[in-house]
Design a protein around this motif. Structure first.
Motif, PDB file in Angstrom:
ATOM      1  N   LYS A 114       0.829  -1.212   0.000  1.00 63.15           N
ATOM      2  CA  LYS A 114       0.000   0.000   0.000  1.00 63.15           C
ATOM      3  C   LYS A 114       0.860   1.258   0.000  1.00 63.15           C
ATOM      4  CE  LYS A 114      -0.756   0.259   5.018  1.00 63.15           C
ATOM      5  NZ  LYS A 114      -1.737   0.597   6.066  1.00 63.15           N
ATOM      6  N   SER A 115       2.065   1.176   0.560  1.00 66.35           N
ATOM      7  CA  SER A 115       2.907   2.380   0.554  1.00 66.35           C
ATOM      8  C   SER A 115       3.436   2.654  -0.855  1.00 66.35           C
ATOM      9  CB  SER A 115       4.054   2.253   1.560  1.00 66.35           C
ATOM     10  OG  SER A 115       4.950   1.233   1.165  1.00 66.35           O
ATOM     11  N   PHE A 116       3.599   1.584  -1.654  1.00 66.78           N
ATOM     12  CA  PHE A 116       4.018   1.760  -3.058  1.00 66.78           C
ATOM     13  C   PHE A 116       2.909   2.467  -3.849  1.00 66.78           C
ATOM     14  CE2 PHE A 116       3.985  -0.059  -7.442  1.00 66.78           C
ATOM     15  CZ  PHE A 116       5.201   0.440  -7.899  1.00 66.78           C
ATOM     16  N   ILE A 117       1.675   1.965  -3.687  1.00 73.30           N
ATOM     17  CA  ILE A 117       0.531   2.585  -4.368  1.00 73.30           C
ATOM     18  C   ILE A 117       0.418   4.063  -3.975  1.00 73.30           C
ATOM     19  CG2 ILE A 117      -2.029   2.623  -4.232  1.00 73.30           C
ATOM     20  CD1 ILE A 117      -1.185   0.601  -6.185  1.00 73.30           C
ATOM     21  N   ALA A 118       0.652   4.334  -2.683  1.00 74.17           N
ATOM     22  CA  ALA A 118       0.551   5.712  -2.199  1.00 74.17           C
ATOM     23  C   ALA A 118       1.667   6.584  -2.780  1.00 74.17           C
ATOM     24  CB  ALA A 118       0.586   5.728  -0.671  1.00 74.17           C
ATOM     25  N   GLN A 119       2.858   6.007  -2.958  1.00 71.20           N
ATOM     26  CA  GLN A 119       3.942   6.774  -3.605  1.00 71.20           C
ATOM     27  C   GLN A 119       3.569   7.086  -5.049  1.00 71.20           C
ATOM     28  OE1 GLN A 119       7.193   4.040  -3.015  1.00 71.20           O
ATOM     29  NE2 GLN A 119       7.872   5.043  -1.129  1.00 71.20           N
ATOM     30  N   LEU A 120       2.981   6.099  -5.730  1.00 63.24           N
ATOM     31  CA  LEU A 120       2.554   6.365  -7.112  1.00 63.24           C
ATOM     32  C   LEU A 120       1.547   7.506  -7.123  1.00 63.24           C
ATOM     33  CD1 LEU A 120       2.063   2.840  -8.783  1.00 63.24           C
ATOM     34  CD2 LEU A 120       4.104   4.254  -8.671  1.00 63.24           C
ATOM     35  N   MET A 121       0.596   7.482  -6.194  1.00 58.23           N
ATOM     36  CA  MET A 121      -0.387   8.569  -6.144  1.00 58.23           C
ATOM     37  C   MET A 121       0.312   9.906  -5.918  1.00 58.23           C
ATOM     38  SD  MET A 121      -3.319   7.407  -6.867  1.00 58.23           S
ATOM     39  CE  MET A 121      -4.336   8.818  -6.453  1.00 58.23           C
ATOM     40  N   GLY A 122       1.316   9.924  -5.054  1.00 56.87           N
ATOM     41  CA  GLY A 122       2.076  11.152  -4.823  1.00 56.87           C
ATOM     42  C   GLY A 122       2.683  11.662  -6.123  1.00 56.87           C
ATOM     43  N   PHE A 123       3.220  10.749  -6.925  1.00 57.14           N
ATOM     44  CA  PHE A 123       3.815  11.155  -8.203  1.00 57.14           C
ATOM     45  C   PHE A 123       2.762  11.637  -9.201  1.00 57.14           C
ATOM     46  CE2 PHE A 123       7.805   8.815  -7.066  1.00 57.14           C
ATOM     47  CZ  PHE A 123       8.664   9.868  -7.306  1.00 57.14           C
ATOM     48  N   TYR A 124       1.597  10.982  -9.231  1.00 63.58           N
ATOM     49  CA  TYR A 124       0.535  11.499 -10.116  1.00 63.58           C
ATOM     50  C   TYR A 124       0.193  12.933  -9.742  1.00 63.58           C
ATOM     51  CZ  TYR A 124      -0.216   7.079 -12.440  1.00 63.58           C
ATOM     52  OH  TYR A 124      -0.026   5.970 -13.211  1.00 63.58           O
ATOM     53  N   CYS A 125       0.006  13.165  -8.436  1.00 64.38           N
ATOM     54  CA  CYS A 125      -0.371  14.514  -7.995  1.00 64.38           C
ATOM     55  C   CYS A 125       0.726  15.516  -8.345  1.00 64.38           C
ATOM     56  CB  CYS A 125      -0.642  14.521  -6.494  1.00 64.38           C
ATOM     57  SG  CYS A 125      -2.103  13.565  -6.057  1.00 64.38           S
ATOM     58  N   LEU A 126       1.976  15.144  -8.087  1.00 60.07           N
ATOM     59  CA  LEU A 126       3.083  16.061  -8.364  1.00 60.07           C
ATOM     60  C   LEU A 126       3.188  16.352  -9.865  1.00 60.07           C
ATOM     61  CD1 LEU A 126       5.568  17.617  -7.302  1.00 60.07           C
ATOM     62  CD2 LEU A 126       6.912  15.534  -7.693  1.00 60.07           C
ATOM     63  N   ALA A 127       3.108  15.306 -10.671  1.00 61.99           N
ATOM     64  CA  ALA A 127       3.278  15.502 -12.118  1.00 61.99           C
ATOM     65  C   ALA A 127       2.142  16.344 -12.683  1.00 61.99           C
ATOM     66  CB  ALA A 127       3.362  14.147 -12.824  1.00 61.99           C
ATOM     67  N   ILE A 128       0.921  16.110 -12.208  1.00 58.84           N
ATOM     68  CA  ILE A 128      -0.214  16.902 -12.719  1.00 58.84           C
ATOM     69  C   ILE A 128      -0.083  18.354 -12.261  1.00 58.84           C
ATOM     70  CG2 ILE A 128      -2.726  17.203 -12.612  1.00 58.84           C
ATOM     71  CD1 ILE A 128      -2.958  14.123 -12.532  1.00 58.84           C
ATOM     72  N   ASP A 129       0.310  18.542 -11.000  1.00 61.56           N
ATOM     73  CA  ASP A 129       0.451  19.910 -10.492  1.00 61.56           C
ATOM     74  C   ASP A 129       1.538  20.667 -11.267  1.00 61.56           C
ATOM     75  OD1 ASP A 129      -0.380  21.956  -8.774  1.00 61.56           O
ATOM     76  OD2 ASP A 129       1.283  21.566  -7.404  1.00 61.56           O
ATOM     77  N   LEU A 130       2.675  20.032 -11.490  1.00 62.67           N
ATOM     78  CA  LEU A 130       3.751  20.694 -12.246  1.00 62.67           C
ATOM     79  C   LEU A 130       3.321  20.932 -13.695  1.00 62.67           C
ATOM     80  CD1 LEU A 130       6.961  18.874 -10.909  1.00 62.67           C
ATOM     81  CD2 LEU A 130       6.092  21.126 -10.271  1.00 62.67           C
ATOM     82  N   ALA A 131       2.603  19.976 -14.260  1.00 62.25           N
ATOM     83  CA  ALA A 131       2.117  20.157 -15.636  1.00 62.25           C
ATOM     84  C   ALA A 131       1.186  21.360 -15.701  1.00 62.25           C
ATOM     85  CB  ALA A 131       1.385  18.896 -16.105  1.00 62.25           C
ATOM     86  N   TYR A 132       0.335  21.506 -14.689  1.00 64.62           N
ATOM     87  CA  TYR A 132      -0.595  22.643 -14.651  1.00 64.62           C
ATOM     88  C   TYR A 132       0.184  23.953 -14.549  1.00 64.62           C
ATOM     89  CZ  TYR A 132      -4.082  25.952 -13.160  1.00 64.62           C
ATOM     90  OH  TYR A 132      -4.874  27.068 -13.093  1.00 64.62           O
ATOM     91  N   ARG A 133       1.126  23.995 -13.631  1.00 67.30           N
ATOM     92  CA  ARG A 133       1.888  25.236 -13.428  1.00 67.30           C
ATOM     93  C   ARG A 133       2.658  25.646 -14.682  1.00 67.30           C
ATOM     94  NH1 ARG A 133       3.541  26.095  -7.634  1.00 67.30           N
ATOM     95  NH2 ARG A 133       2.218  24.728  -6.418  1.00 67.30           N
ATOM     96  N   ARG A 134       3.085  24.672 -15.424  1.00 66.79           N
ATOM     97  CA  ARG A 134       3.865  24.975 -16.633  1.00 66.79           C
ATOM     98  C   ARG A 134       3.004  25.026 -17.874  1.00 66.79           C
ATOM     99  NH1 ARG A 134       9.096  23.182 -14.885  1.00 66.79           N
ATOM    100  NH2 ARG A 134       9.859  22.808 -16.987  1.00 66.79           N
ATOM    101  N   GLN A 135       1.694  24.890 -17.677  1.00 67.87           N
ATOM    102  CA  GLN A 135       0.738  24.879 -18.788  1.00 67.87           C
ATOM    103  C   GLN A 135       1.135  23.868 -19.850  1.00 67.87           C
ATOM    104  OE1 GLN A 135       0.611  29.076 -19.830  1.00 67.87           O
ATOM    105  NE2 GLN A 135      -1.039  29.340 -18.356  1.00 67.87           N
TER     106      GLN A 135
END
Ligand code: F6R
Length: 380
Positions: free
Chosen positions: A173-194
């Motif tokens: 479950k900690s692996f799945i949670a790390q993946l979720m962390g990366f999804y959130c980070l990648a989407i947030d950075l993608a948004y900030r950089r348009q």
């Protein structure tokens, strides 16, 4: 404690839908829709501009399963946010760090927040960057499941993966949670950089929201079949896991889980690399697990799987595709829901966790406390 489960590992596998749900509740803005894309990001990680604006490169250090999660993260950060990303083993990075690049965000990924090599690599990186003048960014982001850990205290900011305490030594479950962390980070950075259109953001967010129910579906529909399949590998000594693209690290993770708890030799490979060496290992005694999720590399994985089959290997497919070609290719099919290729690691890893678990449990091994392993490795 184990709430009726035979082992903590199985209980933790079953907690994954709620881990994903709580991550979405915490980090996804429930009121976001694509009409609001001008005003705000769908993700709220509370990252300061100082940490993530003007980032030209990302470097990640981690060990073990956290390194596998980081490899999925690399794919997401590159494909969604367009930021070139390097992933290093902490134990290697410490003694042969790459030359410093400007405007680099360093990320340390560790479930426990206590892994000695990861902490030492981050400390070394911080020191060598602080010794220089800007614009060499010395900011460090941690991704951890333990907000009270040593890591959390030494970095500038953490993403708390909040999977809850994990007792089984094999990370699930900690692996799945790390993946979720990366999804959130990648989407947030993608948004900030348009870097993504509002439509693409919307479809990713929608896909993320469907994941908890889809994981539940796999657990309820596949576990019995996987338990039965596990019986057939009582005497198996070697396994090969194949995946491509974003599912290559999932092949590594499937192999790592199996090795750790069943003591079966297992290797994960990018499917296209098989013919450059490992194909020599194949015969009827070496089962091959191929991750064949729909998307750019689906047909390539199928044709790599067929090459393995021609060497008499028993072929197990993780796929949503139920057609003649899949049935003709695979001896065993582990069906999973059809999802966007970018989201597929969260889905494809679930049957691999169950497979490793049931093979080890069937062999009567101490699944939660495998020999020679510790939950956090605080020595170098
Ligand atoms: C795999 C596993 C280990 C850890 C590794 C790093 O199931 O448990 O490979 O992933 O020791 O640990 P953390 O993430 O705590 O730094």
């Amino acid at each position: 404690e184990k709430q009726g489960f035979r082992h903590f590992m199985l209980k933790e596998i079953y907690e994954q839908p709620s881990v994903v749900r709580s991550c979405l509740e915490t980090y996804l803005d429930a009121s976001w829709s694509k009409e609001k894309a001008e005003e705000k990001s769908p993700i709220n990680l509370g990252l300061a501009g100082e940490l993530c604006d003007n980032v030209d490169y990302i470097q990640i250090v981690a060990c073990g399963t956290s390194w596998n999660a980081s490899m999925v993260g690399k794919y997401l950060l590159e494909q969604l946010a367009g930021i070139p990303t390097m992933v290093q083993y902490a134990s290697e990075f410490r003694y042969s760090p790459a030359p410093m690049l400007r405007n680099t965000l360093t990320i340390g990924v560790t479930q426990s927040g206590e892994t000695a090599d990861t902490l030492a690599a981050l400390e070394m990186e911080k020191q060598r960057r602080m010794a220089l003048e800007s614009p060499y960014n010395a900011q460090i982001l941690g991704i951890t499941n333990r907000p009270e850990s040593t890591l959390a205290h030494m970095v500038d900011r953490i993403i708390n993966t909040q999977a809850g305490i994990e007792i089984g030594v094999a990370a699930t479950k900690s692996f799945i949670a790390q993946l979720m962390g990366f999804y959130c980070l990648a989407i947030d950075l993608a948004y900030r950089r348009q870097h993504l259109s509002a439509d693409k953001l919307e479809s990713l967010v929608k896909g993320l929201r469907e994941l908890p129910n889809q994981i539940e579906l796999i657990l309820s529909q596949q576990e019995k079949q996987i338990e039965e399949l596990a019986h057939e590998f009582i005497d198996t000594q070697d396994f090969i896991f194949l995946g491509r693209g974003i599912n290559f690290p999932i092949a590594l993770e499937g192999a790592l889980k199996l090795k750790e708890i069943s003591y079966i030799h297992a290797e994960g490979y990018p499917a296209g690399e098989m013919k450059h060496g490992p194909i020599a290992l194949l015969d009827a005694k070496v089962p091959v697990v191929a991750i064949a999720m729909p998307g750019d590399v689906h047909d390539k994985v199928l044709s790599n799987a067929q090459e393995a089959k021609a060497r008499d290997a028993r072929l197990i497919g993780v796929t949503p595709t139920d057609d003649n070609e899949a049935r003709a290719t695979f001896n065993d099919l582990l069906f999973v829901p059809h999802v966007d290729e970018l989201l597929s690691p969260i889905i494809s890893v679930i049957p691999l966790q169950l497979l490793a678990y049931h093979i080890a449990a069937r062999r009567g091994l101490d699944v939660d406390q495998p020999r020679n392993l510790a939950k956090s490795v605080t020595v170098e």
